[in-house]
Enzyme design. Structure first.
Site, short mmCIF file in Angstrom:
data_model
loop_
_atom_site.label_atom_id
_atom_site.label_comp_id
_atom_site.label_asym_id
_atom_site.label_seq_id
_atom_site.Cartn_x
_atom_site.Cartn_y
_atom_site.Cartn_z
N GLU A 101 0.82 -1.21 0.00
CA GLU A 101 0.00 0.00 0.00
C GLU A 101 0.85 1.26 0.00
O GLU A 101 0.32 2.36 0.00
CB GLU A 101 -0.93 0.01 1.23
CG GLU A 101 -1.89 -1.16 1.26
CD GLU A 101 -2.88 -1.11 2.42
OE1 GLU A 101 -2.88 -0.12 3.17
OE2 GLU A 101 -3.66 -2.06 2.55
N GLY A 213 -5.17 -0.03 15.61
CA GLY A 213 -5.50 -1.01 16.65
C GLY A 213 -6.89 -0.82 17.22
O GLY A 213 -7.24 -1.41 18.24
N GLU A 215 -9.72 -1.93 16.41
CA GLU A 215 -10.53 -3.15 16.55
C GLU A 215 -10.09 -3.96 17.76
O GLU A 215 -10.76 -4.89 18.17
CB GLU A 215 -10.43 -4.01 15.30
CG GLU A 215 -10.47 -3.29 13.98
CD GLU A 215 -11.67 -2.38 13.79
OE1 GLU A 215 -11.57 -1.47 12.97
OE2 GLU A 215 -12.71 -2.56 14.45
N ASN A 291 -13.15 4.33 14.14
CA ASN A 291 -14.40 3.93 14.76
C ASN A 291 -14.35 3.97 16.28
O ASN A 291 -13.31 3.81 16.90
CB ASN A 291 -14.76 2.50 14.33
CG ASN A 291 -13.68 1.48 14.67
OD1 ASN A 291 -12.65 1.45 14.02
ND2 ASN A 291 -13.90 0.69 15.69
N ASP A 341 -18.40 0.92 12.37
CA ASP A 341 -17.00 0.88 11.95
C ASP A 341 -16.73 1.87 10.82
O ASP A 341 -15.97 1.59 9.91
CB ASP A 341 -16.61 -0.55 11.52
CG ASP A 341 -15.12 -0.69 11.27
OD1 ASP A 341 -14.34 0.06 11.89
OD2 ASP A 341 -14.74 -1.53 10.44
N TRP A 431 -8.62 3.42 2.06
CA TRP A 431 -7.33 4.12 2.06
C TRP A 431 -6.85 4.53 0.67
O TRP A 431 -5.90 5.32 0.57
CB TRP A 431 -6.26 3.25 2.72
CG TRP A 431 -5.99 2.00 1.96
CD1 TRP A 431 -6.65 0.81 2.09
CD2 TRP A 431 -5.05 1.83 0.90
NE1 TRP A 431 -6.16 -0.08 1.17
CE2 TRP A 431 -5.17 0.51 0.43
CE3 TRP A 431 -4.10 2.67 0.29
CZ2 TRP A 431 -4.40 0.01 -0.62
CZ3 TRP A 431 -3.32 2.17 -0.74
CH2 TRP A 431 -3.47 0.85 -1.18
CA CA Z 1 -12.12 0.24 11.98
#
Ligand code: CA
Length: 631
Positions: A101, A213, A215, A291, A341, A431
């Site tokens: 990416e 991080g 999540e 989120n 999210d 992204w």
């Molecule tokens: Ca997320």
């Protein structure tokens, strides 16, 4: 014949001449150093180093708009491979779990490419010859503490230092010439489930970075480090401290009033893993926050009778702080009481745009929520917001309350009630970089449309990530409450959209071309728009969208494209999972063959990186639900 008359020439003069000669030879060998002043001109019409690519989004306003014009509408169809270079795995390779990416940088005739597992390559921009390789040597045992992969989105460059945000939450400065480590700074503790994938940005004499991080139930933040030695300058927490702990500042005190119940049990969320800009005119650092965590608001301590009443600041927000102090200047919450999210982390673009007869200094973002937000970047004032794909979680924006989103109350859910939410898993725009062409006045946005069914687990598992919240299933749930859907028609399931920010409307759209992830877009002063989608490079006329080129490069993992010029030749360059590709008009090198099917390419995008890489480990248990969430 000229001879020196020793008697008339003092000895010190010989020393002076010799010294000057050495100095000038030294200057010739030493490239001009990039600094804050030069970065301010990067990619602009006043570019102090034309032809380079010195910062993530080319310019500090991150428009990915190049002044280069050698490649134009008349010759872009003749683009061919100039060189390609292997991006081999490090010794003891840990596999291509994260995918590629990284946006490369180009300075001193050198391509700097970051890869997954915190590996950096320096390649000669004219030939692809490897100058050096750096491996941050991530402990493979820590990879289970990274919520969403081991990729890296890019590097920062200033004062001769190349800055890497390593996956295990170390910030590392390398000597840009030699690749030798200069300093390391521990941003956060990988054992506390913090990780990093973000491209750091330079703000004057500081480097800014944010953590992933979310999540995994972290307390999100972004922070500034002194470029000189890696010492911490300031830190801004995106959620308040646990109840009973002291507030860092007034912004935290204010945020605490928007949380209730036993919310701190699971950290709160608000990671900062992609969108980050430095606005030198207003001396602001502006970050997008992720989120709220856990996803269902009930698990964040909000009883059903109060659903939607607690904003949970500063999650899912655009946050601007003073670049010197890290103190809050303004915020706008893109999704109050986020339960889906909807990380508000997609990359930003800053521009000066005439809106309603007045030039506005705007910041634009198209995050996972499916809404294109335009704000005044100097003060956070709401200008406009419009869905760019079908959405149903929001019914409008309250202009009397600075455009605060009006949430559809039927969009909330718990263990008993599931909901079908538009847009779907992975978000409408993740992204993949957008770009903005000031000549056409258009923003180029890859997107995905769709829906997702949410419901809640009995209890979240703080060590297993989003998927283990038991939060939902793909596809439709016909038992859930149908909700009105708002947004453009005929955008298909995914595609490329040209958007006019003056009116916040679609100018043209190419359904089926690309998605919310992948290499994204780049535009130029010669009316070109480039896009990496799947395993091909596309070129279009930037104004009309007419296709000029579709060039398969056959390798998965096509990351964001850049353009640069060395020795009078303009190139298009980008990394795949296994090779760096550099193209020029008339390039005649043979494109690589497509890898055989089932060749072990991880997650369809990353892939083994040459040589005897072991098979990639299984995808992380975390975030299996929103598999494209790339914290
Ligand atoms: Ca997320």
């Amino acid at each position: 014949m000229t001879t020196f008359n020793i008697k008339k020439t003092p000895l010190w003069a010989f020393g002076l001449v010799a010294g000057l000669t050495l100095i000038s030879a030294g200057i010739a060998q030493q490239p001009r150093t990039v600094d804050a002043k030069i970065l301010r001109t990067a990619g602009t019409a006043k570019d102090a180093m034309p032809g380079t690519w010195l910062t993530y989004g080319l310019s500090q306003n991150e428009q990915r708009y190049s002044q280069l014009k050698q490649i134009d509408e008349s010759n872009v169809a003749k683009l061919g491979l100039a060189w390609s270079a292997p991006l081999p795995a490090a010794a003891g390779a840990r596999g291509g779990r994260g995918g590629t990416e990284g946006t490369p940088l180009m300075w001193n005739n050198t391509i700097y490419q970051s890869m997954d597992n915190s590996i950096v390559y320096a390649l000669d921009a004219r030939t692809g010859e490897q100058k050096w390789m750096y491996d941050a040597k991530i402990d493979p045992a820590t990879s289970t503490h990274m919520c969403c992969g081991t990729h890296n989105r890019g590097l920062a460059l200033s004062e001769g230092k190349l800055i890497l945000a390593a996956n295990d939450a170390r910030l590392i400065a390398l000597d840009a010439i030699t690749g030798k480590e200069l300093w390391q700074s521990k941003v956060a503790d990988i054992n506390q489930y913090y990780s990093m994938t973000i491209a750091p940005r330079i703000a004057g004499d500081k480097v800014i970075v944010g953590v992933g991080g979310g999540e995994f139930f972290i307390r999100g933040f972004f922070a500034a480090y002194n470029l000189k030695d890696g010492s911490l300058a300031w830190k801004f927490h995106t959620v308040p401290p646990k109840p009973g702990e002291p507030f860092e500042d007034k912004a935290q005190e204010a945020a605490a009033k928007t949380w209730t119940g036993d919310w701190a049990k699971y950290g709160g969320g608000g990671p900062v893993w992609d969108g980050l800009v430095y606005d030198p005119e207003d001396n602001l650092v502006i970050a997008g926050t992720g989120n709220a965590e856990p996803w269902p608001q009930e698990m964040r301590g909000i009883p059903k009778s109060e659903w939607g009443k607690w904003d949970n600041l500063y999650t899912c927000s655009i946050v601007a702080v003073d670049a010197n102090t890290g103190k809050l200047k303004w915020y706008y919450q893109t999704v109050p009481t986020d339960s889906w999210d909807f990380d508000s982390v997609g990359g930003f673009i800053m521009a000066d745009i005439p809106i309603d007869g007045k030039t506005r200094k705007v910041i634009m973002q198209a995050p996972k929520s499916g809404v294109f937000y335009i704000l005044d970047r100097t003060n956070g004032q709401f200008i406009s917001a419009q869905p760019f794909v079908p959405v149903n979680w929001v019914t409008g924006f309250d202009k009397k309350n600075n455009g605060k989103p009006i949430i559809n109350q039927d969009a909330y859910y718990n263990q008993e009630n599931s909901v079908v939410i538009y847009p779907g898993g992975g978000g409408a725009h993740n992204w993949a970089p957008m770009s903005y062409n000031p000549n056409t006045g258009l923003v180029y946005l890859p997107y995905a449309a769709g829906s997702y069914t949410f419901n809640a687990a009995a209890e979240p598992d703080p060590h297993a990530g989003g998927g283990a919240h038991g939060l939902g299933r793909g596809g439709q749930d016909h038992k859930s409450t149908p909700m009105p859907i708002w947004g453009p028609e005929n955008v298909g399931r995914s595609g490329l959209q040209a958007r006019d920010p003056k009116t916040n409307t679609i100018k043209w759209v190419k359904p089926g071309r690309g998605s919310s992830t992948g290499g994204g877009t780049l535009t130029t002063a010669s009316n070109l728009l480039f896009q990496i989608a799947g395993t091909a490079l596309y070129a279009y006329k930037a104004d009309s969208g007419d296709e000029l080129l579709a060039l398969p490069f056959n390798l998965p993992g096509g990351a964001p494209p850049i353009t640069y010029m060395v020795d009078g030749t303009q190139y298009i360059g980008f990394a795949t999972g296994t090779r760096f590709m550099a193209l020029k008009v008339g390039g005649t090198e043979k494109m690589p063959d497509a890898p055989p099917r089932g060749a072990g390419f991880g997650r369809g995008r990353g892939g083994p990186r040459g040589g005897a890489a072991p098979p990639p480990p299984p995808p992380p248990a975390g975030d299996g639900l929103h598999g494209q969430d790339k914290q």
